[in-house]
Write an enzyme that holds these catalytic residues in place. Sequence first.
Site, PDB file in Angstrom:
ATOM      1  N   THR A 190     -51.441  30.104   0.408  1.00  0.00           N
ATOM      2  CA  THR A 190     -52.586  30.688   1.109  1.00  0.00           C
ATOM      3  C   THR A 190     -52.210  31.083   2.533  1.00  0.00           C
ATOM      4  O   THR A 190     -51.233  30.578   3.069  1.00  0.00           O
ATOM      5  CB  THR A 190     -53.677  29.591   1.128  1.00  0.00           C
ATOM      6  OG1 THR A 190     -54.079  29.382  -0.209  1.00  0.00           O
ATOM      7  CG2 THR A 190     -54.866  29.916   1.987  1.00  0.00           C
ATOM      8  N   ARG A 218     -63.060  30.040 -11.121  1.00  0.00           N
ATOM      9  CA  ARG A 218     -62.867  28.880 -10.236  1.00  0.00           C
ATOM     10  C   ARG A 218     -62.893  29.344  -8.765  1.00  0.00           C
ATOM     11  O   ARG A 218     -62.268  30.314  -8.388  1.00  0.00           O
ATOM     12  CB  ARG A 218     -61.527  28.222 -10.536  1.00  0.00           C
ATOM     13  CG  ARG A 218     -61.189  27.033  -9.621  1.00  0.00           C
ATOM     14  CD  ARG A 218     -60.252  27.426  -8.514  1.00  0.00           C
ATOM     15  NE  ARG A 218     -59.751  26.271  -7.770  1.00  0.00           N
ATOM     16  CZ  ARG A 218     -59.056  26.385  -6.637  1.00  0.00           C
ATOM     17  NH1 ARG A 218     -58.777  27.569  -6.140  1.00  0.00           N
ATOM     18  NH2 ARG A 218     -58.631  25.312  -5.993  1.00  0.00           N
ATOM     19  N   GLY A 220     -62.162  27.966  -4.861  1.00  0.00           N
ATOM     20  CA  GLY A 220     -61.520  26.869  -4.135  1.00  0.00           C
ATOM     21  C   GLY A 220     -62.215  26.564  -2.820  1.00  0.00           C
ATOM     22  O   GLY A 220     -63.370  26.936  -2.592  1.00  0.00           O
ATOM     23  N   ASP A 221     -61.484  25.874  -1.949  1.00  0.00           N
ATOM     24  CA  ASP A 221     -62.042  25.430  -0.668  1.00  0.00           C
ATOM     25  C   ASP A 221     -62.136  26.540   0.373  1.00  0.00           C
ATOM     26  O   ASP A 221     -62.949  26.466   1.290  1.00  0.00           O
ATOM     27  CB  ASP A 221     -61.164  24.323  -0.097  1.00  0.00           C
ATOM     28  CG  ASP A 221     -59.728  24.800   0.119  1.00  0.00           C
ATOM     29  OD1 ASP A 221     -59.165  25.465  -0.782  1.00  0.00           O
ATOM     30  OD2 ASP A 221     -59.149  24.521   1.185  1.00  0.00           O
ATOM     31  N   THR A 241     -54.952  24.628   3.848  1.00  0.00           N
ATOM     32  CA  THR A 241     -54.214  25.101   2.679  1.00  0.00           C
ATOM     33  C   THR A 241     -53.822  23.905   1.824  1.00  0.00           C
ATOM     34  O   THR A 241     -53.470  22.853   2.356  1.00  0.00           O
ATOM     35  CB  THR A 241     -52.954  25.901   3.080  1.00  0.00           C
ATOM     36  OG1 THR A 241     -52.171  26.126   1.896  1.00  0.00           O
ATOM     37  CG2 THR A 241     -52.092  25.183   4.100  1.00  0.00           C
ATOM     38  N   GLY A 242     -53.912  24.077   0.516  1.00  0.00           N
ATOM     39  CA  GLY A 242     -53.543  22.974  -0.367  1.00  0.00           C
ATOM     40  C   GLY A 242     -54.437  22.943  -1.588  1.00  0.00           C
ATOM     41  O   GLY A 242     -55.017  23.965  -1.968  1.00  0.00           O
ATOM     42  N   GLY A 244     -57.390  22.840  -3.345  1.00  0.00           N
ATOM     43  CA  GLY A 244     -58.731  23.150  -2.869  1.00  0.00           C
ATOM     44  C   GLY A 244     -59.803  22.138  -3.239  1.00  0.00           C
ATOM     45  O   GLY A 244     -60.675  21.825  -2.431  1.00  0.00           O
TER      46      GLY A 244
END
Length: 321
Positions: A190, A218, A220-221, A241-242, A244
Amino acid sequence: MKNFILLFTIIILVSTVNTLPSDNKNKFVLVIHGGAGATPRDIPEELQSQYLKSLTEALIIGKNILSNGGTALDAVEKVVNYLEDNQLFNAGRGSVLTSEGKVEMDAAIMDGIDLSAGAVAGVNKIKNPISLARLVMQKTPHVMLISNGAENFAKEMNVEFGDSSYFLLDSQIDKWRDIKKKMNENKKGTVGAVALDVNGNLAAATSTGGMMMKRPGRVGDVPIIGAGTYANNQTCAVSATGWGEKFIRNNVAVSISKLMEYKGVSLKTAVNELINNILQPNDGGVIAIDKDGNYSMMYNTKSMFRGVINSDGFSEVKIWE
Ligand code: ASP
């Protein structure tokens, strides 16, 4: 008495205007990331220098805006636009593919001045999702638009679209085929930027293709304000980042801000609490700047593409410790 009231009014007005302490005037800071993950140290030297060169170019774009008195909001948007257009990163062109082999991108932007925020999720034809997120923030009464609704809004706004040949890169299709066989990849890459401008305003922007092989639909965060993206002039700006789902469950970005606000802890302490005590090893990382220009680039993965530049002439780009 009249003079006293006037003086009192001026004092009140001055104290409510959000300015930096005098030693912070003309100070700016920009921190960026290009994703946290497990990039091996032995990646080909040429690839490594392409990454570092791209991070450096992104920093220079932001620096040129901020050093000319531009806003933190403009800086984070333009920096993320550059990273979205750069195929090395998992955002815009270069986004990873879903389990059905398609692109579905998420992005969010937030202005620390007034907590205004905009986000898009599940878009697959928008060249620069972060700019669409900014339009959602500035041209609608909403915070997030998704999928077709977001793309219809983009048409109204004359936003640039990319067709499938723009997004579906051969390299991603090959990787997707490969992973489809193994089904064990957890790719991360990201992009994000946080900035403090010379007027003391903070902004954050994050853009992503999400997790490789995610289920269609889906989210994510990244577009969830307070999970992967957050900015508040009273505390800090954060881009994550990671993994989510972990960042959503733990409200990572806003928790950093709230720890600072409610407990009075430093940015470093707040970031450390979330990254090393709340999240688990290999969940990811954040970049963050506080209102005084202190910054943090902390992660609990093996690597995080990252960089910083400030008005003191300091800059660095890094992948590993
Ligand atoms: N946080 C992003 C997501 O879960 C992925 C990433 O940062 O690599 O969608």
